[in-house]
Design an enzyme around this catalytic site. Structure first.
Site, PDB file in Angstrom:
ATOM      1  N   TYR A  62     -17.568  21.239  57.649  1.00 55.03           N
ATOM      2  CA  TYR A  62     -18.266  20.620  56.463  1.00 55.03           C
ATOM      3  C   TYR A  62     -17.285  19.191  56.545  1.00 55.03           C
ATOM      4  O   TYR A  62     -17.694  18.095  56.655  1.00 55.03           O
ATOM      5  CB  TYR A  62     -18.150  21.139  55.485  1.00 55.03           C
ATOM      6  CG  TYR A  62     -18.055  20.281  53.977  1.00 55.03           C
ATOM      7  CD1 TYR A  62     -19.281  19.672  53.642  1.00 55.03           C
ATOM      8  CD2 TYR A  62     -16.898  19.829  53.341  1.00 55.03           C
ATOM      9  CE1 TYR A  62     -19.237  18.632  52.701  1.00 55.03           C
ATOM     10  CE2 TYR A  62     -17.151  18.784  52.425  1.00 55.03           C
ATOM     11  CZ  TYR A  62     -18.164  18.211  52.182  1.00 55.03           C
ATOM     12  OH  TYR A  62     -18.484  17.401  51.085  1.00 55.03           O
ATOM     13  N   GLU A 104     -21.213  19.080  43.443  1.00 58.58           N
ATOM     14  CA  GLU A 104     -19.824  18.607  43.305  1.00 58.58           C
ATOM     15  C   GLU A 104     -19.826  19.190  41.614  1.00 58.58           C
ATOM     16  O   GLU A 104     -18.716  19.819  41.034  1.00 58.58           O
ATOM     17  CB  GLU A 104     -19.484  17.257  43.139  1.00 58.58           C
ATOM     18  CG  GLU A 104     -19.397  16.794  44.657  1.00 58.58           C
ATOM     19  CD  GLU A 104     -17.997  17.566  45.575  1.00 58.58           C
ATOM     20  OE1 GLU A 104     -17.313  17.964  44.729  1.00 58.58           O
ATOM     21  OE2 GLU A 104     -18.067  17.371  46.719  1.00 58.58           O
ATOM     22  N   TRP A 119     -14.149  24.508  46.650  1.00 58.70           N
ATOM     23  CA  TRP A 119     -15.123  23.745  47.180  1.00 58.70           C
ATOM     24  C   TRP A 119     -15.745  25.037  48.317  1.00 58.70           C
ATOM     25  O   TRP A 119     -16.995  25.150  48.513  1.00 58.70           O
ATOM     26  CB  TRP A 119     -14.676  22.653  47.849  1.00 58.70           C
ATOM     27  CG  TRP A 119     -15.642  22.152  48.691  1.00 58.70           C
ATOM     28  CD1 TRP A 119     -15.819  21.888  49.789  1.00 58.70           C
ATOM     29  CD2 TRP A 119     -17.157  21.703  48.321  1.00 58.70           C
ATOM     30  NE1 TRP A 119     -17.083  21.366  50.277  1.00 58.70           N
ATOM     31  CE2 TRP A 119     -17.859  20.990  49.023  1.00 58.70           C
ATOM     32  CE3 TRP A 119     -17.596  21.574  46.832  1.00 58.70           C
ATOM     33  CZ2 TRP A 119     -19.000  20.485  48.990  1.00 58.70           C
ATOM     34  CZ3 TRP A 119     -18.864  20.897  46.594  1.00 58.70           C
ATOM     35  CH2 TRP A 119     -19.692  20.584  47.863  1.00 58.70           C
TER      36      TRP A 119
END
Length: 187
Positions: free
Chosen positions: A19, A41, A49
């Site tokens: 990512y 988010e 995350w």
């Protein structure tokens, strides 16, 4: 030998490193991708995350590949089914906010022609490149404060300034790759 990366990605799992290497900080101008990252988010609030990245495929399936027109039409039965879906974070407020945000997203598109035009106008169409030393990143900035306030006024939820700053980083409005990162111009 591994690539020099931003501090947060150095010891991360393979998916988080991918990512970082392929997505984080790259300018996004596709409305569907902007919507996806805004939702992800917001889903991350209170979680790591990495947790969200590992559930990304589940989110794409559950939320119609982040097509805001389809998500905006999710009825009470569909939202209740999502509360039982182990492929996503099963939080009622986050699920409800996704539907609310899809409707607000569509309103911005109707008003301005695209969500891309709305978002990038905050920075004159050019990414804010920081190239910070060290690796300590802010949790929020004056830019994220301003966008957070505007999104909230437009009816978006789960758009606090910390969430918005992470989103701005994710979609490349803010490029916070460190100087020593291969994506930031380092080795």
């Amino acid at each position: 030998m591994s690539k020099p990366r931003c501090r947060w990605a150095r010891d991360a799992d393979a998916e988080s490193q991918r990512y970082h290497d392929e997505e984080w900080g790259r300018p996004v101008h596709d409305d569907r991708q902007l919507f996806e990252m805004l939702i992800l988010e917001g889903a991350q609030a209170g979680l790591s995350w990495s947790t969200i990245l590992h559930k990304r495929a589940g989110y794409r399936r559950a939320f119609a590949r982040f097509d805001p027109r389809k998500v905006a039409r999710f009825d009470a039965r569909r939202r209740a089914a999502l509360l039982r879906d182990p492929g996503i974070v099963r939080n009622r407020l986050k699920i409800e906010s996704t539907v609310t945000n899809a409707r607000a997203f569509l309103a911005v598109q109707r008003e301005l022609g695209s969500f891309d035009r709305y978002l990038w106008a905050f920075v004159g169409g050019e990414p804010v490149v920081t190239r910070r030393r060290g690796g300590k990143l802010p949790a929020r900035t004056a830019l994220s404060d301003r966008i957070s306030r505007d999104l909230a006024q437009r009816g978006f939820r789960f758009v606090g300034t910390t969430i918005v700053y992470a989103w701005l980083q994710a979609v490349g409005v803010v490029d916070d790759h460190s100087r020593d990162c291969f994506r930031g111009g380092g080795a």
